[in-house]
Design a protein around this motif. Structure first.
Motif, PDB file in Angstrom:
ATOM      1  N   UNK A   1       0.835  -1.215   0.000  1.00 54.94           N
ATOM      2  CA  UNK A   1       0.000   0.000   0.000  1.00 54.94           C
ATOM      3  C   UNK A   1       0.864   1.258   0.000  1.00 54.94           C
ATOM      4  N   UNK A   2       2.083   1.148   0.518  1.00 59.83           N
ATOM      5  CA  UNK A   2       2.991   2.300   0.509  1.00 59.83           C
ATOM      6  C   UNK A   2       3.695   2.447  -0.839  1.00 59.83           C
TER       7      UNK A   2
ATOM      8  N   UNK B   1       3.586   6.284  -2.422  1.00 60.57           N
ATOM      9  CA  UNK B   1       4.263   7.330  -1.653  1.00 60.57           C
ATOM     10  C   UNK B   1       5.751   7.028  -1.437  1.00 60.57           C
TER      11      UNK B   1
ATOM     12  N   UNK C   1       6.110  13.174   4.271  1.00 60.16           N
ATOM     13  CA  UNK C   1       6.906  14.046   5.131  1.00 60.16           C
ATOM     14  C   UNK C   1       8.223  13.377   5.554  1.00 60.16           C
ATOM     15  N   UNK C   2       8.156  12.079   5.835  1.00 59.23           N
ATOM     16  CA  UNK C   2       9.396  11.409   6.254  1.00 59.23           C
ATOM     17  C   UNK C   2      10.236  11.093   5.022  1.00 59.23           C
TER      18      UNK C   2
ATOM     19  N   UNK D   1       0.858  13.334  13.890  1.00 56.30           N
ATOM     20  CA  UNK D   1      -0.204  13.252  12.884  1.00 56.30           C
ATOM     21  C   UNK D   1      -0.592  11.812  12.545  1.00 56.30           C
ATOM     22  N   UNK D   2      -0.429  10.925  13.501  1.00 59.21           N
ATOM     23  CA  UNK D   2      -0.874   9.544  13.273  1.00 59.21           C
ATOM     24  C   UNK D   2      -2.385   9.509  13.408  1.00 59.21           C
ATOM     25  N   UNK D   3      -3.041   8.952  12.424  1.00 62.59           N
ATOM     26  CA  UNK D   3      -4.492   8.798  12.459  1.00 62.59           C
ATOM     27  C   UNK D   3      -4.773   7.312  12.314  1.00 62.59           C
TER      28      UNK D   3
ATOM     29  N   UNK E   1      -8.176   0.007   5.614  1.00 61.71           N
ATOM     30  CA  UNK E   1      -7.190   1.021   5.234  1.00 61.71           C
ATOM     31  C   UNK E   1      -5.808   0.587   5.708  1.00 61.71           C
TER      32      UNK E   1
ATOM     33  N   UNK F   1      -1.241   4.876   7.565  1.00 61.49           N
ATOM     34  CA  UNK F   1      -1.070   6.159   6.862  1.00 61.49           C
ATOM     35  C   UNK F   1       0.319   6.756   7.090  1.00 61.49           C
TER      36      UNK F   1
ATOM     37  N   UNK G   1       2.488   7.836   5.035  1.00 58.90           N
ATOM     38  CA  UNK G   1       2.886   8.974   4.205  1.00 58.90           C
ATOM     39  C   UNK G   1       2.471  10.294   4.849  1.00 58.90           C
ATOM     40  N   UNK G   2       1.583  10.217   5.821  1.00 60.09           N
ATOM     41  CA  UNK G   2       1.052  11.448   6.415  1.00 60.09           C
ATOM     42  C   UNK G   2       1.706  11.812   7.739  1.00 60.09           C
TER      43      UNK G   2
ATOM     44  N   UNK H   1       4.792  12.613  10.429  1.00 68.18           N
ATOM     45  CA  UNK H   1       6.111  13.234  10.418  1.00 68.18           C
ATOM     46  C   UNK H   1       6.742  13.022  11.778  1.00 68.18           C
TER      47      UNK H   1
ATOM     48  N   UNK I   1      -4.420  12.642   3.132  1.00 68.57           N
ATOM     49  CA  UNK I   1      -4.379  11.247   3.533  1.00 68.57           C
ATOM     50  C   UNK I   1      -4.529  10.351   2.318  1.00 68.57           C
ATOM     51  N   UNK I   2      -3.803   9.290   2.305  1.00 69.47           N
ATOM     52  CA  UNK I   2      -3.948   8.331   1.222  1.00 69.47           C
ATOM     53  C   UNK I   2      -5.210   7.524   1.491  1.00 69.47           C
TER      54      UNK I   2
ATOM     55  N   UNK J   1      -6.653   4.367  -0.210  1.00 65.14           N
ATOM     56  CA  UNK J   1      -6.383   3.396  -1.265  1.00 65.14           C
ATOM     57  C   UNK J   1      -7.656   2.851  -1.896  1.00 65.14           C
ATOM     58  N   UNK J   2      -8.738   2.979  -1.191  1.00 65.02           N
ATOM     59  CA  UNK J   2      -9.966   2.410  -1.733  1.00 65.02           C
ATOM     60  C   UNK J   2     -10.771   3.411  -2.525  1.00 65.02           C
TER      61      UNK J   2
ATOM     62  N   UNK K   1       2.943  18.252  -0.469  1.00 69.57           N
ATOM     63  CA  UNK K   1       1.853  17.567   0.201  1.00 69.57           C
ATOM     64  C   UNK K   1       0.973  18.547   0.996  1.00 69.57           C
TER      65      UNK K   1
ATOM     66  N   UNK L   1       4.255  21.465   7.305  1.00 77.23           N
ATOM     67  CA  UNK L   1       4.502  20.057   7.543  1.00 77.23           C
ATOM     68  C   UNK L   1       3.607  19.442   8.608  1.00 77.23           C
ATOM     69  N   UNK L   2       2.335  19.745   8.615  1.00 75.71           N
ATOM     70  CA  UNK L   2       1.395  19.022   9.459  1.00 75.71           C
ATOM     71  C   UNK L   2       1.470  19.353  10.934  1.00 75.71           C
TER      72      UNK L   2
ATOM     73  N   UNK M   1      -4.640  18.964  15.306  1.00 71.47           N
ATOM     74  CA  UNK M   1      -3.919  18.701  14.054  1.00 71.47           C
ATOM     75  C   UNK M   1      -4.852  18.029  13.043  1.00 71.47           C
ATOM     76  N   UNK M   2      -4.306  17.432  12.009  1.00 68.16           N
ATOM     77  CA  UNK M   2      -5.100  16.914  10.894  1.00 68.16           C
ATOM     78  C   UNK M   2      -5.941  15.706  11.260  1.00 68.16           C
ATOM     79  N   UNK M   3      -5.715  15.166  12.404  1.00 65.85           N
ATOM     80  CA  UNK M   3      -6.385  13.908  12.740  1.00 65.85           C
ATOM     81  C   UNK M   3      -7.624  14.121  13.591  1.00 65.85           C
TER      82      UNK M   3
END
Lengths: 362, 360
Positions: free
Chosen positions: A30-31, A50, A76-77, A338-340, A346, A349, A351-352, A354, B6-7, B9-10, B222, B269-270, B296-298
């Motif tokens: 997926x990455x 990504x 970001x990373x 920013x971990x969701x 899914x 995530x 790629x999101x 940092x 956010x990616x 994939x679906x 991004x 950068x988020x 933040x974004x989440x």
């Protein structure tokens, strides 16, 4: 990043040797791939996602570098280094020692890890652990036998003691948050009912419940079910089965692997989507070959009622006994921002996120 | 607050025709759907769409319960509906059952009816379990979750209102509404990372008039930000600018420019950040400023009005968003603000206008 599975190839067309490898491979693919369809198949070319593979040691280590030209913007990373085949204990210890930023944690160890101060993120429960009666085994061909075993299982004990409350008892094939109808399926233990059925089963009947020898959770659950069965007067033994794809200790031994006959086995079913129709269809496909369940496919227009009755018919067949719902658990270092938590189906995530280098100093 | 990417994939956003994804919603001022803070829903106040759903449930119950004519009824709520909404649903269901000749009474009754208001990942699911002696039957219906208006706590005298203008799967950087050259017509401009799109309001819905490819040299950052200046007739984002007469989209062209020095368009950068927009004095507040939440974004987010700065205290209620506020710009006249947010429940990007009113 550290994972438990060992991945031999990232090529989506190469089949994984075990369910654990398949899950881990899906996360990494997926990455690397731009996208995938509703059926879960990846599309495009490796590196269109990504990240791109910059170093690869099959089964041991991989380094994924950020794709500067990624269609949705550069991650970001800069890179992700992945260590494979690390035990759950090693992974958690490495996280505590700041040797890694991201690890998979087995659900049954999540509470213990959190108690030790590990930053834990758990998804909604989206992985079903179920007992499946194996097709064409004489011992379980009788519906009364299956019913007796199903009734005696104490799901609450599995959740409370084995999973340390990191999970939910399962009565249906879909969780309440997804279908909204899971409450219609009973979760009660009925040892008394099982004892009433027991005299109708030949006294000489002995059942074998198989579990994946590499899965400590399955082992604990199988042993617990054996205890429940014994209390109901049913003779049931748990037995380890080799993990698919593993080699014998002595590779030069030319003798064929002895076949292990089991009447039922434990399996994990992970939801590919939060949508109940998509997940139930995937589960039916998986259960079809194993338990001989052949239900007609659900059309896209299937209503919640259609989905419920399809689910109900499988449960009423007694061929599958849902046990518990498990979440996907990961451990994160303090630097990860920013971990969701991902929804069912899914991927991580990564790629999101940092990394906040200042957090290390704090 | 920053742009999220956010990616998913679906849900590939670019593979299918663009209009497939665009769920036109909306509302230009007179036809706007207003998401407004209001007192909790009172009994009986449920969306009209649900009336049809409840009638369908009543018919299913009547068919499944034959020949029973009297029922005991128990309603339980396993969903996010509030007490007032549950009451309203119960009343309407009882009325629908009565119109079919079925009576609700305390025991003894011909059958027991247990109605459970549940919800799935996407909709409300209302389930009726009918028990007659040893037999039981289950029937159910589903109702759109989006139909229910938001409810919230008591309003202060200065009230913020949010009008949802547009939502779509693809990322929105900024948007603008303006009068078209033709009298009485309107134009909606949507700025995306790769495209600037112009929609006309025709035959009761927004229709794509023109989409102009911005044509970046490299994939955008991004966390790219962009801004539309309707008065100047231009849209800016790092490395590109589109200009022309926005009332005549055919005159608009996009060119590459040197990387912008504008701090407003710089990504961060988020990291946690708040957006703010100075608006015109209103309701006795002399230097009002709208500020987004610190998440933040989440996380879900909010916008609230302050007098000058956050430290001097809020002067309005919070307007809640089901995800991060990604951009917040004051309109040209300062009376409203444009807000771009991302709904974390649906994944859609939303364009809204926030306005201020005095009193209730």
């Amino acid at each position: 990043m550290e994972i438990g599975a060992t991945i031999k190839s990232l090529d989506p067309s190469v089949a994984a040797a075990s369910p654990q490898e398949a899950d881990a491979k899906t996360e990494l693919d997926a990455l690397l791939y731009d996208h995938r369809g509703e059926d879960g198949a990846f599309a495009g070319t490796a590196g269109s996602g990504a990240f791109r593979v910059s170093e690869w040691e099959a089964g041991k280590r991989a380094v994924l570098a950020a794709n500067e030209d990624y269609r949705q913007g550069r991650p970001f990373v800069d890179a992700i280094e992945i260590q494979m085949g690390r035990s759950a204990h090693e992974r958690v210890v490495d996280l505590e020692l700041n040797k890694t930023d991201f690890v998979q944690i087995p659900a049954e160890q999540a509470r213990q890890a959190a108690d030790r101060g590990v930053r834990v993120s758990a998804s909604q429960p989206d992985e079903l652990l179920a007992l499946v009666f194996v097709r064409s085994r004489a011992a379980t061909g009788d519906a009364r036998v299956r019913e007796a075993i199903a009734r005696c299982i104490d799901r609450a004990a599995i959740v409370n003691f084995i999973l340390q409350k990191e999970g939910e008892p399962a009565g249906g094939l879909l969780p309440q948050w997804s279908s909204g109808t899971a409450f219609l399926f009973s979760l009660d233990t009925d040892a008394h009912g099982a004892k009433e059925i027991r005299p109708q089963i030949p006294a000489s009947t002995k059942f074998v419940l198989g579990y994946d020898s590499a899965d400590t959770l399955e082992q604990s659950v199988a042993e617990r079910i054996a205890v429940n069965a014994k209390e109901a007067g049913i003779s049931l033994a748990s037995r380890a089965m080799p993990t698919p794809g593993t080699k014998r200790a002595n590779a030069n031994d030319s003798k064929p692997e002895p076949e292990i006959h089991v009447d039922a086995r434990l399996i994990h079913l992970r939801m590919p989507s939060p949508h109940p129709r998509i997940s139930l269809t995937a589960f039916i496909n998986r259960l079809g070959s194993l338990a001989g369940i052949a239900d007609s496919p659900l059309p896209e227009s299937a209503s919640p009622e259609d989905i419920y009755y399809s689910e109900r018919s499988i449960i009423n067949s007694g061929l599958v006994v849902p046990l518990v719902w498990l979440p996907q658990v990961v451990g994160l270092s303090a630097q990860v921002r920013d971990w969701k938590r991902p929804e069912a189906g899914q991927s991580w995530p990564l790629a999101d996120v940092w990394l906040d280098s200042a957090a290390d100093a704090r | 607050m920053l742009l999220n990417a956010l990616c998913n994939w679906h849900k590939p956003m670019r593979l299918l025709p663009r209009l497939f994804f665009l769920r036109a919603i909306v509302a230009l001022l007179t036809i706007a759907f207003t998401v407004r803070s209001s007192p909790a829903q009172s009994a009986g106040e449920i969306p009209p769409e649900w009336g049809e759903v409840l009638r369908s449930l009543a018919h299913k119950i009547a068919a499944g319960a034959k020949p029973a004519k009297t029922f005991s009824l128990d309603v339980r709520n396993l969903s996010s509906l509030n007490e007032g909404e549950v009451d309203g649903i119960r009343q309407m269901l009882v009325a629908d059952l009565s119109s079919l000749g079925l009576k609700i009474r305390m025991a003894p009754a011909d059958a027991q009816l247990q109605v459970t208001l549940s919800e799935s990942a996407h909709d409300y699911v209302w389930v009726a379990e009918i028990r007659r002696g040893e037999t039981s039957d289950v029937v159910m219906v589903s109702a759109e979750r989006g139909a229910m208006k938001k409810s919230s706590a008591k309003r202060p005298s200065l009230t913020l209102q949010r009008k949802l203008i547009w939502e779509q799967e693809a990322r929105i950087l900024d948007f603008g509404l303006l009068e078209a050259a033709a009298e009485g017509a309107s134009i909606l401009v949507i700025l995306e990372p790769d495209t600037i799109a112009f929609y006309d309001y025709r035959a009761g819905e927004w229709q794509l008039n023109r989409g102009i490819d911005i044509g970046h040299e490299r994939p955008v950052q991004r966390d790219v930000r962009g801004r539309i200046d309707l008065q100047a007739g231009k849209a800016e984002l790092p490395g590109s600018e589109c200009a022309g007469n926005f009332q005549r989209p055919e005159t608009v062209t996009c060119i590459r420019t040197p990387a912008t020095k504008s701090a407003a368009l710089a990504g961060v950068r988020g990291e946690n950040a708040e957006d703010r927009a100075m608006v015109a004095p209103a309701c006795g507040v002399h230097d009002p400023v709208l500020i987004s939440g610190p998440g933040d974004w989440t996380e879900p987010d909010f916008i609230q009005m302050y007098e000058g700065s956050r430290q001097r205290g809020a002067v309005s209620q919070q307007i809640q968003f089901a995800g991060p506020v990604l951009a917040l710009w004051a309109s040209e006249d300062g009376k409203t603000a444009r807000v771009v947010s991302r709904n974390l429940k649906t994944g859609a990007y939303e364009a809204s206008i926030v306005s201020v009113s005095c009193g209730d």
